[in-house]
Design a protein around this motif. Structure first.
Motif, PDB file in Angstrom:
ATOM      1  N   ASN A   1      55.394  14.090  43.269  1.00 31.83           N
ATOM      2  CA  ASN A   1      54.620  13.308  42.295  1.00 31.83           C
ATOM      3  C   ASN A   1      53.297  12.813  42.855  1.00 31.83           C
ATOM      4  OD1 ASN A   1      56.483  13.291  40.017  1.00 31.83           O
ATOM      5  ND2 ASN A   1      57.840  12.214  41.435  1.00 31.83           N
TER       6      ASN A   1
ATOM      7  N   HIS B   1      50.007   1.591  45.516  1.00 32.00           N
ATOM      8  CA  HIS B   1      49.511   1.778  46.890  1.00 32.00           C
ATOM      9  C   HIS B   1      48.709   0.551  47.334  1.00 32.00           C
ATOM     10  CE1 HIS B   1      47.903   4.937  49.965  1.00 32.00           C
ATOM     11  NE2 HIS B   1      48.851   4.168  50.461  1.00 32.00           N
TER      12      HIS B   1
ATOM     13  N   GLN C   1      52.603  10.593  45.098  1.00 37.37           N
ATOM     14  CA  GLN C   1      52.631   9.128  45.044  1.00 37.37           C
ATOM     15  C   GLN C   1      53.082   8.580  46.397  1.00 37.37           C
ATOM     16  OE1 GLN C   1      51.962   7.181  42.095  1.00 37.37           O
ATOM     17  NE2 GLN C   1      51.861   5.625  43.674  1.00 37.37           N
ATOM     18  N   THR C   2      52.419   7.542  46.876  1.00 35.88           N
ATOM     19  CA  THR C   2      52.833   6.893  48.109  1.00 35.88           C
ATOM     20  C   THR C   2      53.372   5.508  47.787  1.00 35.88           C
ATOM     21  OG1 THR C   2      51.226   8.106  49.417  1.00 35.88           O
ATOM     22  CG2 THR C   2      52.091   6.078  50.386  1.00 35.88           C
ATOM     23  N   HIS C   3      54.568   5.231  48.254  1.00 37.14           N
ATOM     24  CA  HIS C   3      55.212   3.937  48.069  1.00 37.14           C
ATOM     25  C   HIS C   3      54.999   3.131  49.343  1.00 37.14           C
ATOM     26  CE1 HIS C   3      56.984   5.849  44.609  1.00 37.14           C
ATOM     27  NE2 HIS C   3      57.534   6.775  45.388  1.00 37.14           N
TER      28      HIS C   3
ATOM     29  N   TYR D   1      53.975   1.913  43.039  1.00 30.45           N
ATOM     30  CA  TYR D   1      53.081   2.815  42.319  1.00 30.45           C
ATOM     31  C   TYR D   1      51.597   2.545  42.515  1.00 30.45           C
ATOM     32  CZ  TYR D   1      57.543   3.837  40.221  1.00 30.45           C
ATOM     33  OH  TYR D   1      58.857   4.173  40.056  1.00 30.45           O
TER      34      TYR D   1
ATOM     35  N   HIS E   1      55.896   8.862  51.183  1.00 30.73           N
ATOM     36  CA  HIS E   1      55.147   9.729  50.267  1.00 30.73           C
ATOM     37  C   HIS E   1      56.090  10.615  49.466  1.00 30.73           C
ATOM     38  CE1 HIS E   1      51.606  11.596  48.671  1.00 30.73           C
ATOM     39  NE2 HIS E   1      52.114  12.792  48.915  1.00 30.73           N
TER      40      HIS E   1
END
Length: 119
Positions: free
Chosen positions: A94, A18, A96-98, A16, A90
């Protein structure tokens, strides 16, 4: 002459934040928890004689804090190298990039062949 005595691999992630350094630290810990080099005590070899080479793969290696990662190595003379690798996954839904990091840890010690013999 220096010889590689171990190669361990590990993976780590930051789902969460990055944060490439956090993911890389977790990859280093994962790799370290896969090994125990008992030969140092058994053969009376000081840990200070060991050279530790860590290669970390992440998608944005320039974002790694090499000094922080080097401090994670508990023994030996450590050197950390960052390379492009790992994964960024990605989640568009959401936004969000993991971050997934990979680590390879190699340990080298000086070994002189004449000092060793099979019994």
């Amino acid at each position: 002459m220096e010889h590689r005595i171990i190669l361990e691999m590990g993976t780590g992630n930051d789902l969460y934040g990055h944060d490439y350094t956090k993911a890389a630290k977790r990859a280093i810990h994962d790799a370290l928890h896969h090994s125990s080099i008992v030969m140092f005590k058994s053969l009376n070899i000081p840990h200070e004689e060991m050279r530790v080479q860590v290669t970390i793969g992440v998608q944005q290696p320039e974002q790694l804090d090499i000094a922080v990662l080097t401090a994670e190595l508990p023994r030996g003379k450590a050197q950390v190298t960052a390379v492009k690798g790992g994964l960024d996954v990605h989640d568009a839904e959401n936004d969000q990039t993991h971050v997934i990091a990979t680590a390879a840890i190699e340990a080298f010690v000086p070994i002189t062949a004449k000092d060793w013999k099979l019994s």
